[in-house]
Design a protein around this motif. Structure first.
Motif, short mmCIF file in Angstrom:
data_model
loop_
_atom_site.label_atom_id
_atom_site.label_comp_id
_atom_site.label_asym_id
_atom_site.label_seq_id
_atom_site.Cartn_x
_atom_site.Cartn_y
_atom_site.Cartn_z
N LEU A 187 37.32 13.00 97.19
CA LEU A 187 37.85 13.89 96.15
C LEU A 187 38.01 13.22 94.79
O LEU A 187 37.81 13.85 93.75
N LEU A 188 38.34 11.94 94.82
CA LEU A 188 38.59 11.23 93.55
C LEU A 188 37.35 11.26 92.63
O LEU A 188 37.48 11.61 91.44
N SER B 208 30.79 18.64 94.12
CA SER B 208 31.36 18.70 95.48
C SER B 208 30.31 19.10 96.52
O SER B 208 30.58 19.05 97.72
N ALA B 209 29.10 19.47 96.04
CA ALA B 209 28.05 19.87 96.99
C ALA B 209 27.75 18.77 98.02
O ALA B 209 27.66 19.07 99.22
N PRO B 210 27.61 17.49 97.60
CA PRO B 210 27.36 16.46 98.62
C PRO B 210 28.46 16.41 99.68
O PRO B 210 28.19 16.24 100.86
N PHE B 211 29.72 16.58 99.23
CA PHE B 211 30.85 16.54 100.15
C PHE B 211 30.72 17.65 101.20
O PHE B 211 30.84 17.42 102.40
N PHE B 212 30.43 18.87 100.72
CA PHE B 212 30.34 20.00 101.66
C PHE B 212 29.11 19.89 102.57
O PHE B 212 29.16 20.24 103.74
N LEU B 213 28.01 19.38 101.99
CA LEU B 213 26.80 19.21 102.81
C LEU B 213 27.05 18.17 103.91
O LEU B 213 26.64 18.35 105.07
N GLN C 264 39.49 8.62 103.74
CA GLN C 264 38.18 9.27 103.68
C GLN C 264 38.18 10.46 102.72
O GLN C 264 37.26 10.62 101.93
N LEU C 265 39.24 11.25 102.77
CA LEU C 265 39.33 12.43 101.89
C LEU C 265 39.52 11.98 100.44
O LEU C 265 38.87 12.50 99.52
#
Lengths: 454, 488
Positions: free
Chosen positions: A73-74, A13-18, A68-69
Motif C-alpha cells: 500500500l505504501l 494498484s492494478a499489480p496489487f490486485f492482479l 506484506q500489506l
C-alpha cells in the motif's frame, strides 16, 4: 485532479490486485522482499542493513498493517501523491494545460512508474520527495523554499544519484542567463558523455543487457515502454527550438543517460518525469500541428494511443506470472520448518529464502561480487570432492533449486554440473520436491559437527 | 499500346518463363519451401495455419502470405499454385522496378534496363524460384511502396501507401527494414537541406509508429523472452554464422550482378558527393541502411541482398541515363545505338549467366525423388504419432510430406534449450558411441531415423553396424531405420 487521483489509484494498484487474484497477494520481484526483510528486522530492533528512510517508514506502517500489506500500500500512496504533484508542478511552471494533463497521463502509464509505485522499494519515496521538494522550491513562500532545500538534501539518504539529480535540476532552473544555461547544458552533456566512455570499457555493459533492462517491452522489469521511448525522442526534437524553457527536463535526460553508465540501470526510473513530459510534448504537437492529410493524422493518433496502452497493458499482463509464485512460497515455507542452516541457491532467490523460510542464504545481491565466482564454480562442479570442499567452506546445509535455475539461470541440461552430483546419495539427500522445485540436504560433510545454527 | 509497354511485357514474360522453366525442372520444392507447403495445406484443411502441430517447437510467423496462397489453392491445384504464384509475385518486380525507375528518370529506355536488371538479380532469381518464399511477395511490394511514397503528394497514393504498409507489416517482419530506410532518408534529406513535402513527413511518421506497434504486438512473446536477441531468432550458435554473415564484396558482386553492382555504386557515389536528387537519396538511404545492417549482421545475408539487389537494379536506370548523356557528349555519339546494344548485351550476360547457374544449383539442391519417396513411405507405413529423426534441413519435410513429428527443424525461435537439442542431434547423428546415441534417441522419443545429411562433409553414423537396435524398415536409398532399443 480527481481524475488523476482515480486513474493513478487504478493503475498503481492494478499489480496489487492482479497478484491478489493470481498469486495470493504475494508482492512481485526481489527488491520488495528485501524491503520486507529489513522492515521485519527493524521491528525486531535490528537496524543492520537499513539504508533509506523508506525502510523505517515501512516498518512503522507494518506495525499496524502487517508487513506484506504495508509493503504494497505504501508505494501506491506515494504514486498517487506523486502523480498529483507532477501535474501541479507542470501547471505552476506555466505550461500549456494540455501538456500538463498529457504528462500526468504518460506518468501513469510508463512501466517504470508502474514498477516504482507498485513494488516495495525506496524509489517510490525518493520520487515523491523529489517532486515535493521541487514543488516547494517553486513556491514564493520562503519557509517552503527552506523546506524544499531540506527535502532535496534528504535525497542523499536514498542514494547519491537522486540527490545529484535534484541538485543539478535545481541549479539549472535558477540560471536565467541564456549563455550560462547553454554552458551548463554543455558541461553536463560532456560529463554524461565521459561517463559513457568510461562505461564502454566495462565489459558488463552490453547493448543486449542494457536493452533488456531499459525497455519494458523487451522484458525489462523497470524499463520504459517502446512507444514512450519513441515519443520522448520526438518530443526532444520538437522542443529543441525552445530547449531553454524546458531546461530541467533536458537536464534530467542527460543526467539519467550519464547515470545509467556510471551508477546503475535503476537510474532509468528517475527518467519518468522527463519521459512523460517529452512524450506529452510530442502528442500535443501532433494534436495542434496542421496536417496535410487528416486521415494520416487520425490514424497516427490512434496508433500512438494503442502503442502506449500496449506497453502498459503488456507490462501489467506480466504481473500474474511474475515470481515469486505461490509454489515458491510454499516450498520455502516448508524449508523454513527445517532446522536452521545455510541455503545455497541462485543469488536472485536470496531475499525470498530469507523472507519465507527465515533461513540464511549463502549468496545474495550484496556478497555476489565477493563469493559469486566460487559459487558459480560450485554449481558447475561434476567432481564430488571439489564440490564438498566448497560446500564445507561455506557451511552449506541446504540446496534450494527452482525451475528458473534448471532452465537456464544456472544450468541448461538436466544433469549438468552439480545436478549430476545429486546422484550421490551419500552426499546429498532430497528433502522435498514440489512443482519441480527441489530442496536437497548436504549430508556428506567431512565435518559432521559443523552445523551450529540450531 | 506503347512500344515500351510491349517491351516491358516481353521482359516480364521472359523472366516468368525462365523462372517456371527452372522451377518445373523438379517436381519438389526447396527444403524450407515445405514449411510454407504445410502451412498452406493446414489453412486449406482447417482455415488456420499450424503453429505447433507435429513440429518439435512452437512456430512463430506472420501468416498473411500463406493465406494468399491458400486462397489461390481453392481455385487451382495447390502444387501448381505454389509453383506458379510465388514466381508471378517475384516476376512482378520487373514491372515495379520499371515504374519506380521511370518515376525517377522519366526515361523509358532507362527504365526498361532497370526492369531487366530487376528481373535477373541472381540471388533473388535463384532463392525465390522454388522456395515458396515470402520474399517473392515482399520485395516487389517494398519497391512498389517506394514508388507510392514518391507519389504521396497525390492523395490517392497516401491510401495506397498506407494499405501497402499494412499488408507488408502483416506479411513479414522485414517491414522494419523499410521503416529504417524511410527514417534514414528523412535524416539524410534534413542534413542535405532537401525540401520534403509535409505529406512525406506525415507518411513516414505514421508508418514508423504503425509498423513498430504492429510488430511489437505480433512479436510480443519472443521480444519478452529474448529481448533484442529476437533478431537472431534463437538460432543455434553453430548455424547462426551461416545465416547472419557479414557482407563480402566479392559475394555481393556475384549475387547482385557485376554490371548493376558497379553501376549502383557509381550512382550512389555521384549523388552523394556531386549532385542532389531527392528520389535517388531515397534509394540511397535504403541501400546504406541495408549495407549497415548487413555489416553489423542484423539482417540475414540473403534478405539483405534481396533488398540491395532490387535497389541497385532501380539505380541502374539512373546509371543508363548518365551513360547515355555521356555518350552524347563524346565523339562516339554517332555510334550510340551500337554502344547501347553492346551495353544491353553486357547487362544480359552479366546477369543471365549467374542467375541461371544459381538457379540450376538451387534446383539440384532440392530434395531428391528418393528422399520424397522415403518420406511418403513413412506417411503410409509408420504409426501416426511416430517421431522421425532427420537432418535439420529435412525437418519441414518430415512434417509436411511424412506428416509425422520431427526432432528438429529450422524454426528455432520458441525452441527451449535449442543449443542442447542441437548438440544432442549432432551426437546422435555423428557419434560413434551407440549407447550415447540410443540414450539420446530415447530422450527425444525417436522411433525412426533417416540417415542422410544435407550439404555437409560429415557422414552420419552407420546404422547398419548395429542391426539389433536399428532395424531397416525401408530399403531404397536413403533408407529408414526403426530404433528399437532402450537404455535404462
Amino acid at each position: 485532479m480527481a481524475g488523476i487521483i482515480a486513474i493513478s489509484f487504478i493503475l498503481f494498484s492494478a499489480p496489487f490486485f492482479l497478484r491478489l487474484a493470481f498469486q495470493g497477494g504475494l508482492p512481485f520481484g526481489e527488491e520488495s522482499y528485501y524491503s520486507m526483510v529489513l522492515a521485519e528486522r527493524i521491528s525486531g530492533g535490528n537496524l543492520s542493513g537499513v539504508s533509506t528512510p523508506y525502510n523505517l517508514l515501512l516498518s512503522l506502517f507494518a506495525s499496524f498493517l502487517g508487513v506484506q500489506l504495508a509493503a504494497q500500500l505504501l508505494p501506491i500512496a506515494f504514486g498517487i501523491f506523486s502523480a498529483l504533484l507532477f501535474y501541479l508542478i507542470l501547471r505552476r511552471l506555466d505550461n500549456d494545460p494540455l501538456i500538463a494533463i498529457l504528462s500526468a497521463a504518460f506518468f501513469l502509464t510508463v512501466p517504470s512508474s508502474l514498477y516504482a509505485f507498485s513494488a516495495s522499494t525506496p524509489y517510490s519515496m525518493a520520487l515523491f520527495v523529489m517532486l515535493l521538494s521541487f514543488y516547494f522550491f517553486l513556491s514564493k513562500i520562503r519557509v517552503l523554499k527552506g523546506i524544499s532545500v531540506i527535502l532535496a538534501s534528504s535525497l542523499v539518504l536514498f542514494g547519491f544519484f537522486p540527490f545529484l539529480l535534484s541538485l543539478v535540476v535545481f541549479s539549472s532552473s535558477v540560471l536565467k542567463n541564456r549563455q550560462k544555461q547553454l554552458l551548463f547544458l554543455s558541461i553536463l552533456f560532456l560529463l554524461a558523455f565521459s561517463a559513457w566512455i568510461y562505461s564502454i570499457a566495462s565489459p558488463q555493459l552490453t547493448f543486449d543487457s542494457l536493452s533488456a533492462y531499459l525497455v519494458a517491452d523487451f522484458g525489462g522489469l523497470f524499463g520504459l515502454g517502446m512507444f514512450h521511448i519513441i515519443l520522448t525522442v520526438m518530443g526532444i526534437v520538437v522542443m529543441w527550438p525552445h530547449r531553454l524553457s524546458a531546461q530541467p527536463m533536458y537536464v534530467s535526460v542527460i543526467m539519467v543517460l550519464g547515470g545509467l553508465a556510471f551508477f546503475s540501470v535503476h537510474t532509468i526510473i528517475y527518467a519518468v518525469f522527463a519521459v512523460s513530459f517529452f512524450s506529452a510534448v510530442a502528442v500535443a504537437y501532433m494534436l495542434k500541428h496542421k496536417w496535410e492529410s487528416s486521415l494520416i493524422r487520425n490514424l497516427t493518433l490512434i496508433v500512438v494511443i494503442c502503442g502506449v496502452l500496449f506497453s502498459t497493458t503488456s507490462y501489467l499482463g506480466r504481473m500474474p506470472d511474475m515470481e515469486p509464485t505461490l509454489e515458491i512460497a510454499e516450498s520455502l515455507e516448508w524449508l523454513g520448518r527445517q532446522p536452521r542452516g545455510q541455503v545455497l541457491s541462485h543469488y536472485s532467490n536470496s531475499f525470498w529464502i530469507e523472507y519465507f523460510s527465515g533461513q540464511e542464504p549463502v549468496i545474495d545481491q550484496f556478497n555476489r561480487d565477493l563469493v559469486g565466482e566460487e559459487i558459480d564454480s560450485l554449481f558447475a562442479f561434476r567432481n564430488i570432492e571439489s564440490a564438498k570442499e566448497t560446500l564445507d567452506a561455506y557451511y552449506i546445509n541446504y540446496i534450494w533449486i527452482d525451475n528458473a535455475m534448471k532452465s537456464g539461470e544456472v544450468w541448461q541440461r538436466p544433469e549438468e554440473g552439480m545436478l549430476f552430483l545429486f546422484r550421490n546419495n551419500e552426499t546429498f539427500k532430497k528433502l522435498d520436491e514440489r512443482y519441480g522445485i527441489e530442496t536437497w540436504e548436504y549430508i556428506g560433510s567431512d565435518f559432521p559437527f559443523r552445523v551450529s545454527f540450531n | 499500346m506503347k512500344r515500351e509497354y510491349l517491351f516491358l511485357g516481353a521482359i516480364f514474360a521472359a523472366v516468368f518463363a525462365a523462372r517456371l522453366y527452372f522451377s518445373f525442372k523438379t517436381p519438389h520444392f526447396s527444403y524450407d519451401g515445405y514449411f510454407a507447403l504445410r502451412q498452406v495445406s493446414e489453412i486449406i484443411a482447417s482455415g488456420v495455419p499450424s503453429f505447433n502441430h507435429l513440429s518439435y517447437s512452437e512456430h512463430f510467423f506472420l501468416p498473411a502470405f500463406h493465406y494468399v496462397l491458400a486462397g489461390f489453392s481453392f481455385i487451382f491445384p495447390p502444387q501448381l499454385v505454389l509453383k506458379i504464384v510465388p514466381n508471378i509475385f517475384a516476376s512482378s518486380l520487373v514491372i515495379v522496378a520499371y515504374l519506380l525507375s521511370y518515376e525517377i528518370t522519366k526515361h523509358r529506355s532507362a527504365s526498361l534496363f532497370a526492369a531487366i536488371a530487376a528481373g535477373f538479380i541472381p540471388v533473388y532469381f535463384s532463392e525465390t524460384l522454388n522456395s515458396i518464399s515470402v520474399h517473392s511477395f515482399t520485395i516487389p511490394l517494398s519497391m512498389f511502396l517506394l514508388y507510392a511514397f514518391l507519389k504521396t503528394e497525390k492523395k490517392g497514393f497516401i491510401v495506397v501507401f498506407v494499405s501497402g504498409m499494412l499488408v507488408f507489416a502483416l506479411t513479414d517482419a522485414s517491414a522494419i527494414i523499410f521503416i529504417l530506410g524511410l527514417l534514414f532518408y528523412m535524416a539524410l534529406a534534413k542534413v542535405e537541406n532537401l525540401t520534403q513535402s509535409k505529406s512525406e513527413v506525415e507518411v513516414i511518421l505514421f508508418s514508423s509508429l504503425f509498423v513498430t506497434w504492429l510488430l511489437f504486438l505480433a512479436f510480443k512473446a519472443p521480444l519478452l523472452e529474448y529481448g533484442i536477441m529476437t533478431i537472431w531468432q534463437n538460432i543455434p550458435e553453430a548455424l547462426i554464422s551461416a545465416r547472419f554473415v557479414s557482407l563480402n564484396p566479392i559475394e555481393a558482386v556475384y549475387y547482385i550482378g557485376l554490371l548493376p553492382f558497379f553501376a549502383g555504386v557509381f550512382v550512389i557515389y555521384r549523388y552523394m558527393f556531386r549532385e542532389k536528387l531527392k528520389q535517388i537519396y531515397l534509394l540511397m538511404s535504403f541501400a546504406l541502411v541495408i549495407f549497415l545492417m548487413l555489416w553489423l549482421q542484423l539482417v540475414e545475408l540473403k534478405l539483405g541482398l534481396f533488398f540491395l539487389g532490387s535497389i541497385i537494379a532501380v539505380l541502374f536506370g539512373q546509371f543508363y541515363v548518365i551513360f547515355s548523356a555521356y555518350i552524347d557528349k563524346t565523339k562516339a555519339a554517332g555510334v550510340k545505338s551500337l554502344l547501347i546494344s553492346l551495353f544491353a548485351v553486357a547487362l544480359v550476360l552479366s546477369l543471365i549467366w549467374p542467375s541461371f547457374s544459381a538457379a540450376e544449383s538451387a534446383v539440384q539442391n532440392a530434395p531428391s525423388d528418393e528422399v520424397i519417396s522415403a518420406l511418403e513411405w513413412a506417411r503410409e507405413n509408420t504409426e501416426n504419432d511416430a517421431v522421425i529423426l532427420a537432418p535439420v534441413e529435412l525437418g519441414h519435410l518430415v512434417t509436411a510430406v511424412a506428416n509425422r513429428h520431427n526432432v528438429i527443424d529450422t524454426n528455432f525461435l520458441f525452441a527451449t534449450g535449442i543449443e542442447q537439442r542441437f548438440s544432442d542431434f549432432n551426437d546422435i547423428y555423428f557419434s560413434s558411441s551407440e549407447t550415447d546415441s540410443i540414450r539420446l534417441l530415447n530422450k527425444y522419443g525417436v522411433d525412426y531415423i533417416i540417415p542422410i545429411q544435407v550439404n555437409a562433409s560429415k557422414k552420419p553414423v552407420n546404422l547398419e553396424l548395429n542391426k539389433e537396435c536399428f532395424k531397416q524398415v525401408y530399403y531404397p536409398d536413403p533408407g529408414i531405420y526403426k530404433s528399437v532399443c532402450d537404455v535404462n
